[in-house]
Design an enzyme around this catalytic site. Structure first.
Site, PDB file in Angstrom:
ATOM      1  N   GLU A  47      -5.591  12.815   1.040  1.00 28.97           N
ATOM      2  CA  GLU A  47      -4.727  12.354   2.129  1.00 28.97           C
ATOM      3  C   GLU A  47      -4.351  10.908   1.851  1.00 28.97           C
ATOM      4  OE1 GLU A  47      -6.202  11.543   6.089  1.00 28.97           O
ATOM      5  OE2 GLU A  47      -4.215  11.801   6.952  1.00 28.97           O
ATOM      6  N   GLU A  72      -6.444   4.814   1.582  1.00 28.04           N
ATOM      7  CA  GLU A  72      -5.915   3.980   2.676  1.00 28.04           C
ATOM      8  C   GLU A  72      -6.004   2.532   2.233  1.00 28.04           C
ATOM      9  OE1 GLU A  72      -4.467   4.232   5.993  1.00 28.04           O
ATOM     10  OE2 GLU A  72      -4.404   2.155   5.333  1.00 28.04           O
ATOM     11  N   ASP A  99      -3.933   1.125  -3.233  1.00 22.34           N
ATOM     12  CA  ASP A  99      -2.545   1.576  -3.126  1.00 22.34           C
ATOM     13  C   ASP A  99      -2.400   2.947  -3.788  1.00 22.34           C
ATOM     14  OD1 ASP A  99       0.333   1.552  -2.921  1.00 22.34           O
ATOM     15  OD2 ASP A  99       0.330   1.062  -5.047  1.00 22.34           O
ATOM     16  N   ASP A 122       4.458   4.915   6.230  1.00 21.42           N
ATOM     17  CA  ASP A 122       5.193   3.777   6.795  1.00 21.42           C
ATOM     18  C   ASP A 122       6.677   3.908   6.452  1.00 21.42           C
ATOM     19  OD1 ASP A 122       2.924   2.657   7.890  1.00 21.42           O
ATOM     20  OD2 ASP A 122       2.479   1.474   6.107  1.00 21.42           O
ATOM     21  N   LYS A 126      13.912  -1.263   7.745  1.00 18.91           N
ATOM     22  CA  LYS A 126      14.990  -2.167   7.327  1.00 18.91           C
ATOM     23  C   LYS A 126      15.446  -1.828   5.913  1.00 18.91           C
ATOM     24  CE  LYS A 126      13.644  -6.091  10.099  1.00 18.91           C
ATOM     25  NZ  LYS A 126      12.818  -7.293  10.131  1.00 18.91           N
ATOM     26  N   ASP A 158       8.140  11.014  11.481  1.00 21.19           N
ATOM     27  CA  ASP A 158       8.933  11.035  12.717  1.00 21.19           C
ATOM     28  C   ASP A 158      10.226  10.250  12.520  1.00 21.19           C
ATOM     29  OD1 ASP A 158       7.290   8.697  12.497  1.00 21.19           O
ATOM     30  OD2 ASP A 158       8.067   8.105  14.452  1.00 21.19           O
TER      31      ASP A 158
HETATM   32  C1  SAM Z   1       1.938   5.032  10.105  1.00 25.37           C
HETATM   33  S1  SAM Z   1       0.288   5.073   9.557  1.00 25.37           S
HETATM   34  C2  SAM Z   1      -0.127   6.809   9.701  1.00 25.37           C
HETATM   35  C3  SAM Z   1      -1.602   7.060   9.740  1.00 25.37           C
HETATM   36  C4  SAM Z   1      -2.031   8.520   9.777  1.00 25.37           C
HETATM   37  N1  SAM Z   1      -1.554   9.233   8.602  1.00 25.37           N
HETATM   38  C5  SAM Z   1      -1.555   9.206  11.017  1.00 25.37           C
HETATM   39  O1  SAM Z   1      -0.623  10.024  10.948  1.00 25.37           O
HETATM   40  O2  SAM Z   1      -2.113   8.952  12.095  1.00 25.37           O
HETATM   41  C6  SAM Z   1       0.477   4.908   7.794  1.00 25.37           C
HETATM   42  C7  SAM Z   1      -0.818   4.581   7.091  1.00 25.37           C
HETATM   43  O3  SAM Z   1      -0.630   4.631   5.698  1.00 25.37           O
HETATM   44  C8  SAM Z   1      -1.248   3.523   5.072  1.00 25.37           C
HETATM   45  N2  SAM Z   1      -0.506   3.316   3.817  1.00 25.37           N
HETATM   46  C9  SAM Z   1       0.810   3.055   3.711  1.00 25.37           C
HETATM   47  N3  SAM Z   1       1.185   2.965   2.430  1.00 25.37           N
HETATM   48  C10 SAM Z   1       0.073   3.191   1.684  1.00 25.37           C
HETATM   49  C11 SAM Z   1      -0.190   3.225   0.286  1.00 25.37           C
HETATM   50  N4  SAM Z   1       0.801   2.987  -0.614  1.00 25.37           N
HETATM   51  N5  SAM Z   1      -1.439   3.477  -0.135  1.00 25.37           N
HETATM   52  C12 SAM Z   1      -2.431   3.694   0.767  1.00 25.37           C
HETATM   53  N6  SAM Z   1      -2.250   3.669   2.114  1.00 25.37           N
HETATM   54  C13 SAM Z   1      -1.010   3.422   2.568  1.00 25.37           C
HETATM   55  C14 SAM Z   1      -1.118   2.413   6.087  1.00 25.37           C
HETATM   56  O4  SAM Z   1      -2.080   1.396   5.912  1.00 25.37           O
HETATM   57  C15 SAM Z   1      -1.317   3.175   7.394  1.00 25.37           C
HETATM   58  O5  SAM Z   1      -2.666   3.253   7.777  1.00 25.37           O
END
Ligand code: SAM
Length: 215
Positions: A47, A72, A99, A122, A126, A158
């Site tokens: 995940e 994460e 990452d 994420d 923008k 979303d």
């Molecule tokens: C909008 S949150 C969604 C969290 C979860 N998946 C949910 O649906 O409740 C996006 C998560 O992805 C993590 N994230 C974003 N880009 C990432 C990356 N390149 N590698 C690891 N984690 C990442 C962010 O830190 C954040 O916790």
């Protein structure tokens, strides 16, 4: 920013104990030994962006026969999820704070992963930030390389604008066929993330895609 505040909140409430769940891997040190990480050779699901860990915790309860690796890059969320995993006594989950792009490119072996879950990545709304979005052609090529034949990539967002880009990237990716992505709450198979549960209860729209690697 909301995320920074809530990360702070997470680590302030009480001491977190994610020992035995958190793993470390130097991204310049070559491939991650997945059977070594889990001490078995069961199928591995990853995940990406586990957030507060609802999906991975519930998935682990539902599928103790699988190995689950959460990626994460926010340390506080990673620890928080690791602590939840530990308090639930779940043995088949590991969390790695890094990452995901770099991990897939440099550290995962060919055909080593069974499923990749990306829920509510994420959106970087923008235009000048779109290049920071995770789902880009080069990344999806890496996902394909690391998936086993028959393995799946499941994505939910979303954000309609991001979804349009995701569709374009997925539609032009080689070696994948469409596969249905079960909707949370309608099947025992997919349990839903924090965001998904919240949006379902609000009646908010979200968009999903599922791909299966066939070659
Ligand atoms: C909008 S949150 C969604 C969290 C979860 N998946 C949910 O649906 O409740 C996006 C998560 O992805 C993590 N994230 C974003 N880009 C990432 C990356 N390149 N590698 C690891 N984690 C990442 C962010 O830190 C954040 O916790």
């Amino acid at each position: 920013m909301a995320r920074a505040e809530s990360e702070h909140e997470l680590s302030r409430k009480r001491p977190l104990d994610a020992s035995g769940v958190m793993i470390e891997h130097d991204l310049t040190a070559g491939k991650l030994d997945l059977p070594g990480v889990f001490d078995n050779d069961r199928l591995v699901e990853i995940e990406i962006g586990s957030g507060k860990g609802t999906f991975i915790v519930e998935r682990s309860k539902l599928r103790p026969d699988l190995n689950l690796l959460g990626i994460e890059y926010a340390k506080a969320y990673c620890l928080y999820t690791g602590d939840r995993v530990k308090r639930n006594g779940l043995e088949n989950v590991r969390m790695l704070c890094c990452d995901a792009g770099a991990l897939f490119t440099d550290c995962l072996a060919d055909q080593s992963v069974w499923r990749v879950h990306i829920y509510f990545p994420d959106p970087w709304p923008k235009r000048k930030h779109h290049r920071r979005r995770l789902i880009q052609p080069a990344f999806i090529n890496q996902v394909r390389r690391t998936l086993k034949i028959g393995g799946q990539l499941l994505v939910v967002t979303d954000h309609f604008g991001y979804f349009q880009q995701i569709r374009q990237v997925l539609d032009s990716a080689e070696g994948f066929a469409e596969t249905p992505r079960p909707i949370a709450g309608q099947t025992g198979e997919i349990v839903g993330t924090n965001f998904e549960r919240k949006y379902i209860s609000q009646g908010r729209l979200f968009y999903s895609a599922g791909l299966l690697r066939y070659r």
